[in-house]
Design a protein around this motif. Structure first.
Motif, PDB file in Angstrom:
ATOM      1  N   PHE A  52      -0.419   4.544  -3.659  1.00  0.00           N
ATOM      2  CA  PHE A  52      -0.918   3.442  -2.833  1.00  0.00           C
ATOM      3  C   PHE A  52      -2.274   2.949  -3.331  1.00  0.00           C
ATOM      4  CE2 PHE A  52      -3.564   1.807   0.556  1.00  0.00           C
ATOM      5  CZ  PHE A  52      -2.783   0.739   0.966  1.00  0.00           C
ATOM      6  N   ILE A  53      -3.160   3.876  -3.628  1.00  0.00           N
ATOM      7  CA  ILE A  53      -4.506   3.482  -4.065  1.00  0.00           C
ATOM      8  C   ILE A  53      -4.439   2.694  -5.365  1.00  0.00           C
ATOM      9  CG2 ILE A  53      -6.698   4.400  -4.941  1.00  0.00           C
ATOM     10  CD1 ILE A  53      -6.443   6.588  -2.776  1.00  0.00           C
ATOM     11  N   ASN A  54      -3.611   3.136  -6.310  1.00  0.00           N
ATOM     12  CA  ASN A  54      -3.470   2.392  -7.566  1.00  0.00           C
ATOM     13  C   ASN A  54      -2.876   1.010  -7.334  1.00  0.00           C
ATOM     14  OD1 ASN A  54      -4.594   4.347  -9.224  1.00  0.00           O
ATOM     15  ND2 ASN A  54      -2.651   5.414  -9.472  1.00  0.00           N
ATOM     16  N   ALA A  55      -1.867   0.917  -6.472  1.00  0.00           N
ATOM     17  CA  ALA A  55      -1.236  -0.379  -6.200  1.00  0.00           C
ATOM     18  C   ALA A  55      -2.210  -1.328  -5.503  1.00  0.00           C
ATOM     19  CB  ALA A  55       0.010  -0.183  -5.346  1.00  0.00           C
ATOM     20  N   TYR A  56      -2.968  -0.817  -4.530  1.00  0.00           N
ATOM     21  CA  TYR A  56      -3.910  -1.675  -3.814  1.00  0.00           C
ATOM     22  C   TYR A  56      -5.075  -2.077  -4.717  1.00  0.00           C
ATOM     23  CZ  TYR A  56      -6.545  -3.640   0.056  1.00  0.00           C
ATOM     24  OH  TYR A  56      -7.226  -4.498   0.880  1.00  0.00           O
ATOM     25  N   ALA A  57      -5.497  -1.184  -5.605  1.00  0.00           N
ATOM     26  CA  ALA A  57      -6.564  -1.525  -6.555  1.00  0.00           C
ATOM     27  C   ALA A  57      -6.097  -2.653  -7.481  1.00  0.00           C
ATOM     28  CB  ALA A  57      -6.972  -0.300  -7.356  1.00  0.00           C
ATOM     29  N   LEU A  77      -2.749  -4.030   3.935  1.00  0.00           N
ATOM     30  CA  LEU A  77      -2.466  -2.669   3.475  1.00  0.00           C
ATOM     31  C   LEU A  77      -1.026  -2.275   3.767  1.00  0.00           C
ATOM     32  CD1 LEU A  77      -5.586  -2.600   3.185  1.00  0.00           C
ATOM     33  CD2 LEU A  77      -5.479  -0.261   3.959  1.00  0.00           C
ATOM     34  N   ASP A  78      -0.499  -2.666   4.926  1.00  0.00           N
ATOM     35  CA  ASP A  78       0.903  -2.368   5.239  1.00  0.00           C
ATOM     36  C   ASP A  78       1.847  -3.080   4.272  1.00  0.00           C
ATOM     37  OD1 ASP A  78       0.368  -0.634   7.314  1.00  0.00           O
ATOM     38  OD2 ASP A  78       0.486  -2.193   8.867  1.00  0.00           O
ATOM     39  N   ARG A  79       1.510  -4.311   3.914  1.00  0.00           N
ATOM     40  CA  ARG A  79       2.351  -5.063   2.969  1.00  0.00           C
ATOM     41  C   ARG A  79       2.386  -4.372   1.603  1.00  0.00           C
ATOM     42  NH1 ARG A  79       0.720  -9.114  -0.050  1.00  0.00           N
ATOM     43  NH2 ARG A  79      -1.172  -9.426   1.167  1.00  0.00           N
TER      44      ARG A  79
END
Length: 159
Positions: free
Chosen positions: A12-17, A129-131
């Motif tokens: 998740f952190i990599n995708a959101y970054a 963030l949910d998306r």
């Protein structure tokens, strides 16, 4: 509906970054390439995207809790201070770095100040963030389906 709690933290952190970097909304300070992230560190981060990764990690951390202050985030991202031949002790991360990341997330509308103190996730930030979490889960499912298809083909070839 899946949310951030259902996704592996690292993915998740990599995708959101990556999302923050692609959007271009998050403004990087001028000192990003030379700053250390804590007094216990010897060098600056090697990754050129460390600011986006830190922003994603802080956004996820605040999403999972009600309200978080800078001091708690300093403690979270701290690490062992090398004290020579004496035993290592925990040292907090730089408060300035945490504060600037929170301020930049606040500027794009992901976070907002809590009336009781600290920062909390905004409605827009929660939706964002949910998306991203749903997108990560879908990509995981696609990878699992591809792996199963490859396994089925391998079994057919063996026969």
């Amino acid at each position: 509906m899946p949310n951030v709690r259902d996704v592996d933290a690292d993915q998740f952190i990599n995708a959101y970054a990556q999302h923050l970097k692609r959007s271009g909304k998050l403004e990087l300070p001028t000192w990003v390439d030379i700053v250390k992230t804590g007094a216990y560190k010897e060098q600056a981060p090697y990754s050129p995207d460390w600011y986006y990764i830190r922003a994603a990690a802080l956004a996820r951390h605040i999403y999972l809790r009600k309200a978080v202050g800078v001091g708690a985030l300093c403690k979270l991202h701290g690490g062992p201070k090398n004290r020579g031949f004496r035993p290592s002790h925990h040292s907090p991360a730089s408060g300035s770095v945490q504060r600037k990341v929170l301020q930049s997330l606040e500027a794009i509308g992901v976070l907002e100040k809590d009336p009781k103190g600290g920062r909390m996730i905004s409605q827009d930030g929660m939706r964002d963030l949910d998306r991203i979490a749903v997108a990560v889960l879908e990509s995981q499912r696609e990878e699992e389906d591809e792996d199963e298809d490859e396994d089925d083909e391998d079994e057919e070839d063996d026969e």
